[in-house]
Design an enzyme around this catalytic site. Structure first.
Site, short mmCIF file in Angstrom:
data_model
loop_
_atom_site.label_atom_id
_atom_site.label_comp_id
_atom_site.label_asym_id
_atom_site.label_seq_id
_atom_site.Cartn_x
_atom_site.Cartn_y
_atom_site.Cartn_z
N GLU A 4 -13.02 -6.21 -0.72
CA GLU A 4 -14.15 -7.07 -0.79
C GLU A 4 -14.33 -7.89 -1.93
OE1 GLU A 4 -18.41 -5.65 0.71
OE2 GLU A 4 -18.71 -6.52 -1.36
N GLY A 19 -29.71 -9.71 4.64
CA GLY A 19 -28.80 -8.47 4.46
C GLY A 19 -29.28 -8.10 3.17
N VAL A 35 -31.33 -11.73 11.63
CA VAL A 35 -31.45 -13.14 11.68
C VAL A 35 -30.61 -13.71 12.94
CG1 VAL A 35 -31.90 -13.72 9.27
CG2 VAL A 35 -29.58 -13.80 10.26
N ASP A 37 -33.86 -8.70 6.35
CA ASP A 37 -33.09 -7.55 6.62
C ASP A 37 -33.78 -6.67 7.81
OD1 ASP A 37 -31.32 -5.00 6.76
OD2 ASP A 37 -30.32 -5.94 5.08
N CYS A 65 -11.38 -10.14 3.71
CA CYS A 65 -10.30 -10.73 4.60
C CYS A 65 -10.08 -9.57 5.65
CB CYS A 65 -9.26 -11.34 4.24
SG CYS A 65 -7.89 -12.21 5.34
N LYS A 84 -20.92 -12.77 1.42
CA LYS A 84 -19.83 -11.48 1.40
C LYS A 84 -18.68 -12.00 2.05
CE LYS A 84 -20.40 -6.73 3.11
NZ LYS A 84 -20.99 -6.13 2.15
N TYR A 108 0.65 -1.14 -0.17
CA TYR A 108 0.05 0.22 0.08
C TYR A 108 0.89 1.26 0.09
CZ TYR A 108 -3.67 3.11 1.28
OH TYR A 108 -4.79 4.05 1.06
N GLY A 164 -32.32 -3.57 -1.41
CA GLY A 164 -32.63 -4.43 -2.37
C GLY A 164 -33.16 -4.07 -3.94
N TYR A 171 -32.10 -14.37 0.78
CA TYR A 171 -31.24 -13.25 0.62
C TYR A 171 -31.27 -12.55 2.18
CZ TYR A 171 -28.53 -9.46 -1.66
OH TYR A 171 -27.58 -8.54 -2.17
#
EC number: 2.1.1.57
Length: 333
Positions: free
Chosen positions: A207, A68, A116, A95, A178, A175, A22, A72, A66
């Protein structure tokens, strides 16, 4: 923008063939952004994923759970696309936030406003039995700050593992980003799968989507270590800093920027209920319909100096290698 000739984009993380530490000044760059870019990123990735399942005969007759999913907006496009192809899908969108009203009143779409937990996942499994389930997860926790902490991510990934274990889906898109190595807490496990890269992600996003198709055996898990985190950080920074800032000069398309090149290869796999004279014509049709749906203006390639005539050739990847500096990638959307 610099130019390059490429045969194909990097579709999956494992294909990235270089790395870069970076550069701190990157944090001061003004990022280009399209309207509704987040919805565009999700739409393209999910259209690619669901079209792959359609190609394998998995999609028809399934229920897409689905988690989250709010707001939408883009899901309405997905629903209409497969509905018009005659593919029978039910959608359960869950959601704690409210969904876009564009999803109201559809007989094949169930909207659930709640978060959930394990108990609720078991009730979903019982409710949907014996339907085959396709799981999409975009869960995201932020207990403070502009991006999730490592503790947030570990909590999200543990929940995603529970989703897989309880719902026993035939396929999933999860999703995945790391944790950064300088924020490392401990090793952990994620489901085995293909790590799909996302066009139109934010400029320095690390992501991706973790895609898996299950064939009846128990879920396979992959251990993620701090050494893996260093590898993710360097390769994703190389992708974002070097690759995604290129113009693909042998790409015969109105916009030759790398993200459009990446989008082209995703959309070429998508089925349509119309016939087209060329693949390019099909992809232009799909792109225009998606951009029109999301109210995104169509743009052409910008800031290319001394651009040669477009040519339909394949050439070697001319991107330079082995750049070095030091710091963590930041960007998780």
């Amino acid at each position: 923008m610099d130019v390059v000739s490429l045969d194909k984009p990097f579709m999956y993380f494992e294909e990235i063939d270089n790395e870069l530490d970076y550069e701190p000044e990157s944090a001061n760059e003004v990022a280009k952004k399209l309207p509704y870019q987040g919805q565009l990123k999700l739409l393209l990735g999910e259209l690619f994923f669901l079209s792959k399942l359609q190609r394998h005969g998995i999609l028809d007759g399934a229920t897409v759970v689905y988690i989250g999913s709010a707001p939408g907006t883009h899901i309405r496009y997905l629903r209409d696309h497969f509905y018009n192809l005659g593919v029978i899908i039910k959608w359960m969108l869950i959601d704690g936030r409210h969904h876009d009203p564009i999803l109201n009143g559809l007989r094949d779409v169930t909207l659930v406003t709640r978060f959930v937990d394990e108990e609720y996942l078991r009730s979903i499994k019982k409710q949907l039995h014996p339907s085959k389930i396709i799981l999409i997860s975009d869960v995201r926790s932020k207990r403070g700050g502009n991006e999730p902490s490592t503790a947030d991510l570990l909590s999200n990934y543990a929940l995603q593992n529970v989703m897989i274990s309880i719902l026993n889906p035939v396929a999933s898109s999860l999703k995945w980003r790391c944790p950064f190595p300088d924020q490392w807490i401990k090793d952990f496990y994620i489901p085995h799968g293909n790590k799909m890269l996302q066009p139109f992600a934010p400029s320095y996003s690390a992501e991706m989507r973790l895609l898996s198709i299950y064939t009846g055996e128990n879920m396979r898990l992959t251990r993620v270590t701090k050494s893996d985190a260093v590898n993710y950080e360097k390769k994703m920074y190389y992708l974002n800093k070097i690759v995604r800032n290129k113009v693909v000069i042998n790409f015969d398309y109105p916009n030759q920027e790398y993200d459009y090149f990446h989008m082209y290869f995703m959309l070429r796999t998508v089925y349509c209920n119309k016939t087209f004279p060329t693949t390019k014509a099909k992809i232009l049709f799909l792109q225009q319909s998606i951009f029109r749906f999301l109210n995104i203006p169509t743009t052409s390639t910008e800031k290319v100096s001394h651009e040669p005539i477009q040519r339909k050739i394949s050439s070697k990847d001319s991107m330079s290698k082995n750049r070095n500096s030091k710091r963590s990638v930041r960007g998780n959307k």
